[in-house]
Scaffold this active site. Structure first.
Site, PDB file in Angstrom:
ATOM      1  N   HIS B 232      14.337  -2.865   0.874  1.00 16.10           N
ATOM      2  CA  HIS B 232      14.552  -4.089   0.788  1.00 16.10           C
ATOM      3  C   HIS B 232      13.605  -4.662   0.670  1.00 16.10           C
ATOM      4  O   HIS B 232      13.292  -5.945  -0.450  1.00 16.10           O
ATOM      5  CB  HIS B 232      15.372  -4.083   1.975  1.00 16.10           C
ATOM      6  CG  HIS B 232      16.276  -6.321   1.895  1.00 16.10           C
ATOM      7  ND1 HIS B 232      16.941  -6.351   0.771  1.00 16.10           N
ATOM      8  CD2 HIS B 232      15.550  -7.692   1.776  1.00 16.10           C
ATOM      9  CE1 HIS B 232      16.761  -7.414   0.854  1.00 16.10           C
ATOM     10  NE2 HIS B 232      16.026  -8.418   1.212  1.00 16.10           N
ATOM     11  N   TYR B 236      11.577  -7.664  -1.765  1.00 12.91           N
ATOM     12  CA  TYR B 236      11.169  -8.948  -1.842  1.00 12.91           C
ATOM     13  C   TYR B 236       9.049  -8.657  -2.437  1.00 12.91           C
ATOM     14  O   TYR B 236       8.289 -10.044  -2.983  1.00 12.91           O
ATOM     15  CB  TYR B 236      10.415 -10.005  -0.178  1.00 12.91           C
ATOM     16  CG  TYR B 236      12.034 -10.216  -0.290  1.00 12.91           C
ATOM     17  CD1 TYR B 236      11.838 -11.618   0.147  1.00 12.91           C
ATOM     18  CD2 TYR B 236      13.461  -8.910  -0.054  1.00 12.91           C
ATOM     19  CE1 TYR B 236      13.018 -12.379   0.041  1.00 12.91           C
ATOM     20  CE2 TYR B 236      14.009 -10.165   0.103  1.00 12.91           C
ATOM     21  CZ  TYR B 236      14.690 -11.769   0.739  1.00 12.91           C
ATOM     22  OH  TYR B 236      15.436 -12.026   1.120  1.00 12.91           O
ATOM     23  N   HIS B 383      24.317  -8.556  -8.965  1.00  9.04           N
ATOM     24  CA  HIS B 383      23.818  -9.059  -7.872  1.00  9.04           C
ATOM     25  C   HIS B 383      22.057  -9.256  -8.369  1.00  9.04           C
ATOM     26  O   HIS B 383      20.824 -10.256  -8.464  1.00  9.04           O
ATOM     27  CB  HIS B 383      24.041  -9.154  -6.689  1.00  9.04           C
ATOM     28  CG  HIS B 383      23.197  -9.461  -5.164  1.00  9.04           C
ATOM     29  ND1 HIS B 383      22.689 -10.515  -5.251  1.00  9.04           N
ATOM     30  CD2 HIS B 383      21.771  -8.912  -4.811  1.00  9.04           C
ATOM     31  CE1 HIS B 383      21.921 -11.018  -3.905  1.00  9.04           C
ATOM     32  NE2 HIS B 383      21.352  -9.867  -4.235  1.00  9.04           N
ATOM     33  N   PHE B 384      21.598  -8.431  -7.801  1.00 10.08           N
ATOM     34  CA  PHE B 384      19.807  -7.226  -8.292  1.00 10.08           C
ATOM     35  C   PHE B 384      19.775  -8.211  -9.974  1.00 10.08           C
ATOM     36  O   PHE B 384      18.879  -8.600  -9.933  1.00 10.08           O
ATOM     37  CB  PHE B 384      20.142  -6.223  -8.138  1.00 10.08           C
ATOM     38  CG  PHE B 384      20.250  -5.133  -8.713  1.00 10.08           C
ATOM     39  CD1 PHE B 384      19.321  -5.184  -9.584  1.00 10.08           C
ATOM     40  CD2 PHE B 384      21.082  -4.308  -8.251  1.00 10.08           C
ATOM     41  CE1 PHE B 384      19.938  -3.960 -10.895  1.00 10.08           C
ATOM     42  CE2 PHE B 384      21.646  -3.573  -9.010  1.00 10.08           C
ATOM     43  CZ  PHE B 384      20.999  -2.729 -10.201  1.00 10.08           C
ATOM     44  N   HIS B 385      20.836  -7.943 -11.133  1.00  5.61           N
ATOM     45  CA  HIS B 385      20.180  -8.404 -12.198  1.00  5.61           C
ATOM     46  C   HIS B 385      19.574 -10.413 -11.905  1.00  5.61           C
ATOM     47  O   HIS B 385      18.986 -10.873 -12.579  1.00  5.61           O
ATOM     48  CB  HIS B 385      20.766  -8.114 -13.589  1.00  5.61           C
ATOM     49  CG  HIS B 385      20.786  -6.476 -13.518  1.00  5.61           C
ATOM     50  ND1 HIS B 385      21.196  -5.900 -12.908  1.00  5.61           N
ATOM     51  CD2 HIS B 385      20.590  -6.680 -14.473  1.00  5.61           C
ATOM     52  CE1 HIS B 385      21.152  -4.897 -13.847  1.00  5.61           C
ATOM     53  NE2 HIS B 385      20.396  -4.833 -15.264  1.00  5.61           N
ATOM     54  N   ARG B 446      29.659   0.578  -9.721  1.00  4.79           N
ATOM     55  CA  ARG B 446      28.664   0.589 -10.350  1.00  4.79           C
ATOM     56  C   ARG B 446      28.700   1.637 -11.096  1.00  4.79           C
ATOM     57  O   ARG B 446      29.115   2.780 -10.589  1.00  4.79           O
ATOM     58  CB  ARG B 446      28.142  -0.331  -9.755  1.00  4.79           C
ATOM     59  CG  ARG B 446      27.489   0.682  -8.727  1.00  4.79           C
ATOM     60  CD  ARG B 446      26.573   0.346  -7.695  1.00  4.79           C
ATOM     61  NE  ARG B 446      25.099  -0.039  -8.111  1.00  4.79           N
ATOM     62  CZ  ARG B 446      24.584  -0.266  -7.611  1.00  4.79           C
ATOM     63  NH1 ARG B 446      23.848   0.103  -6.225  1.00  4.79           N
ATOM     64  NH2 ARG B 446      22.782   0.011  -8.090  1.00  4.79           N
ATOM     65  N   ARG B 447      27.586   2.206 -11.703  1.00  4.45           N
ATOM     66  CA  ARG B 447      26.890   3.333 -12.149  1.00  4.45           C
ATOM     67  C   ARG B 447      28.454   4.691 -12.844  1.00  4.45           C
ATOM     68  O   ARG B 447      27.684   5.937 -12.935  1.00  4.45           O
ATOM     69  CB  ARG B 447      26.623   3.866 -10.449  1.00  4.45           C
ATOM     70  CG  ARG B 447      25.561   3.087 -10.209  1.00  4.45           C
ATOM     71  CD  ARG B 447      24.693   4.195  -8.955  1.00  4.45           C
ATOM     72  NE  ARG B 447      23.086   3.755  -9.429  1.00  4.45           N
ATOM     73  CZ  ARG B 447      22.312   4.103  -8.519  1.00  4.45           C
ATOM     74  NH1 ARG B 447      22.703   4.820  -7.705  1.00  4.45           N
ATOM     75  NH2 ARG B 447      21.064   3.462  -8.566  1.00  4.45           N
TER      76      ARG B 447
END
Lengths: 176, 559
Positions: B232, B236, B383-385, B446-447
């Protein structure tokens, strides 16, 4: 030394802190009152020797013990092995709106299990037993999908679960 | 008043210092954007392959090699090199002092670059198709891990230089606040040092020994806990410079001033302290961590929303000031008068919109009761894209457009094309990630290289078809936009020279620039101690437990 904080900033901070506090309270409430917990039993097992009774946690995941049964308290328990590239047993049938306890172990690498439209979702880490209790709220056939990359044929790793009305449910085999 | 302080902008840097910094920044950016240019077509290929609409390109081995490479290049190479290049430039120009040792910086650069080349050689040949999270007991070629370790260790050279620069400056300027952008940069360097401990320990003590055959077994549970310590904080680490562009560059580009300097510092220290010791939210669905620890990490995870909300507030207030200075009136009139033809203004606005939606998605992931529905579904890449590829990378673009004339000396190629590129990236990101979020909610994992295998669940698979079609369109838009970005930078090097004014580097001022700030908002050592204590409290026992719970360890497996 004091710092310059605008009155608007002060209000914003109070509002933001309020949102964070609210989420904390909600989560504590659901944990304490509704018993919502993540799958976290911290129980070890010898993944490489699931087929043997010797070794840590041995016996529970032998081939003839897999499947659905009732434990001493009468609760439904599904014992399952995840291995490249399938879940064993490959088909299970459970009644709707009934708590079912899953106990799953990996035979080889990291796997995961996901049943769409349910809270059935856990990682299956070699060396550990994944335990999860959940109820299914939709009738029908759903895939039991491996949701963590486990090798080149990972996309082919799945089983099936049938959610049936409570009255139609019968234990086909008693396993102890 | 006049004699009380010398404005830092009055101190000129020597030409030699500027040149050597530009060179350092340029080559770090070069590697970052070369990796990006390579990884972009891979991403597009993966989307098309996975959609199942182009059977001719379907191949699991190629898909997973591509996905592993795309992840490593985008998440580890683009981000790290961009941050390093931007950091060197920031340290020299905001502190107005030469770098302590450019040679030290170059040693780090070459060490990392050697690592990238080693890792790439295994990734591209299919010897490391274990995705960018490389979870054991699947084990890649040892050269992959050695490459990854070199990349991380090389980046630590940058961290050390950021800390040294700041300490030198503080000694020379006792009692003065470290310039805002540098305070954020040095906190981010420290954040990376702290958060890379986990993955470094995993690679050095578990993965390299097993992959080389020095030991036969490892504990995948311990590996996952160690990796979560990195997982995590690293996000950041990537996001921090995007915020810094908004805090320190945007206000001036927009034609106004930063709303608050102190409030920004509060956000920075909160980002630092709450981003690392909360990594176990990646393990909510894991069996080897007890529920109490997950609860503790969940509390911290929600705390990270606070600095993000502060940032949202300050940046929007800053934009409002600029809009009003440009003649905007009324409650929302200032939105219309902002100069959206400025790449930094446009990118920041689009970035904030993506952050708003992506951030709320993150709050959903952060609650373990909701996480059960979407964990490891297609929601997660969605989300992370949106947060990294969208919110963060669009700010990397903005920073590159802002910096390129300054570090190469050439005028930026076609502002119109720049704006087109940014808009296309923004729209493409929505068109790609919204279907992904939705697919996750309706149960797509996913994946996976194909979703056609679940034949007994035909009805469910067919319900995914429409979203899969839409994501193809988004991926093509992102492909075009990504290549356009590389093209614009390339064409800039063939442009006429920029004017002196265009090459000048200066940062935004706050409405009330602080002459002094409380020690805590200018300190490094206090926050390091706080991090140590919080980290030991949140990770101490969960890591130590592996020495006495007696896990039967796993042998290594191939792919």
């Amino acid at each position: 030394m004091s710092i310059h904080i605008d009155p608007l900033e002060k209000k914003w901070i109070i509002m933001t802190s309020g949102i964070v506090l609210l989420t904390w309270v909600l989560i504590i409430y659901y944990a304490a009152v509704e018993n919502v917990h993540p799958p976290s039993n911290v129980e070890v097992i010898d993944s490489a020797h699931l087929h043997l009774t010797s070794g840590v946690g041995g016996g529970e995941f032998m081939e003839d013990k897999l499947g659905i049964h009732r434990d001493v308290d009468g609760a439904l328990v599904v014992t399952m092995v995840a291995a490249r590239y399938g879940f064993y047993p490959q088909h299970i049938e459970v009644p709707i709106n009934t708590p079912v306890k899953f106990r799953i172990a990996s035979f080889d690498v990291l796997h995961g299990v996901l049943i769409p439209f349910s809270n059935m979702n856990t990682m299956i880490v070699p060396g550990y037993v994944s335990e999860l209790t959940t109820s299914f709220t939709r009738l029908g056939d759903f895939p039991v999908i491996c949701d963590e990359y486990c090798g080149l044929a990972h996309a082919y790793m799945y089983g099936m679960i049938k959610i049936v009305p409570k009255d139609n449910f019968k234990l086909t085999a008693e396993v102890h | 008043m006049a004699t009380s302080s010398i404005k830092t902008s009055d101190i000129a840097l020597s030409a030699a210092t500027t040149d050597s910094t530009n060179k350092l920044a340029f080559w770090n950016f070069f590697v970052a954007f070369a990796a990006f240019g390579l990884a972009i077509p891979m991403g597009a290929y993966q989307v098309l392959e996975r959609s199942g609409m182009f059977p001719a390109i379907e191949n699991a081995a190629v898909y997973y090699a591509s996905t592993s490479t795309h992840g490593v290049l985008m998440a580890y190479v683009l981000s790290t090199y961009f941050i390093i290049g931007f950091g060197y430039h920031t340290a020299v120009h905001s502190l107005k002092q030469a770098l302590w040792s450019p040679r030290f910086a170059w040693i780090g650069f070459w060490m990392s670059t050697l690592g990238v080349l080693l890792a790439a050689s295994t990734l591209l040949t299919g010897h490391a198709s274990i995705l960018y999270t490389f979870y054991p007991p699947e084990i890649a070629h040892p050269v992959f891990y050695i490459g990854a370790a070199l990349l991380v260790v090389g980046s630590w050279f940058w961290c050390i230089l950021m800390v040294v620069s700041t300490v030198q400056w503080k000694k020379a300027n006792p009692g003065k606040p470290v310039p805002l952008i540098m305070y954020g940069t040095v906190l981010n360097a420290l954040l990376w040092l702290w958060t890379s401990i986990g993955v470094a320990a995993e690679v050095v003590f578990q993965l390299i020994p097993v992959s080389l055959g020095w030991v036969d077994t490892l504990d995948p549970g311990l590996a996952r806990v160690l990796f979560s310590e990195t997982l995590h904080g690293i996000v950041y680490f990537w996001l921090f410079p995007a915020y810094l562009v908004m805090y320190a560059i945007l206000p001036k580009e927009a034609g106004g001033k930063l709303f608050s300097d102190e409030f920004a510092r509060i956000a920075f220290v909160m980002l630092f302290i709450f981003s690392v010791p909360i990594g176990m939210h990646h393990l909510y669905m894991d069996p080897m961590v007890a529920a109490g620890w997950k609860l503790l990490h969940m509390f911290g995870t929600f705390m990270v929303a606070v600095p993000t909300m502060i940032t949202g507030f300050t940046i929007i207030a800053t934009l409002e000031i600029a809009g009003r200075l440009r003649g905007g009136t009324g409650l929302f009139g200032w939105l219309k008068t902002l100069d959206y033809s400025n790449p930094v203004v446009l990118a920041s606005t689009l970035s904030l919109l993506m952050l708003t939606v992506g951030g709320w998605g993150g709050v959903i992931n952060a609650a373990y009761s909701l996480d059960a529905l979407i964990h490891n579904t297609q929601w997660i890449p969605g989300h992370f894209h949106l947060i990294y590829g969208g919110t963060t990378v669009i700010m990397y673009f903005a920073a590159a457009y802002w910096l390129w004339p300054k570090i190469t000396g050439h005028q930026l190629y076609s502002n119109k094309l720049v704006l087109t590129q940014l808009w296309l990236w923004f729209i493409g990101m929505w068109v790609t990630t919204m279907p992904w979020h939705y697919l996750g909610l309706i149960g797509q994992p996913r994946r996976v290289d194909t979703v056609q295998a679940y034949q007994q669940a035909e009805e469910l698979v067919r319900s995914w078809d429409f979203s899969m079609l839409i994501m193809n369109i988004g991926a093509i838009m992102l492909l075009v936009s990504g290549l356009l970005f590389v093209y614009i930078l390339f064409m800039t090097s063939r442009q006429p020279m920029a004017t002196k004014a265009e090459q000048e580097v200066s940062y935004a001022e706050a409405i009330h620039p602080p002459l002094k700030v409380p020690t805590l908002l200018n300190s490094l050592s206090f926050w390091n101690w706080a991090m140590l204590i919080y980290l030991v409290a949140s990770y101490g026992y969960p890591v130590l437990q592996f020495w006495f719970i007696g896990t039967p360890e796993s042998p290594q497996w191939g792919i």
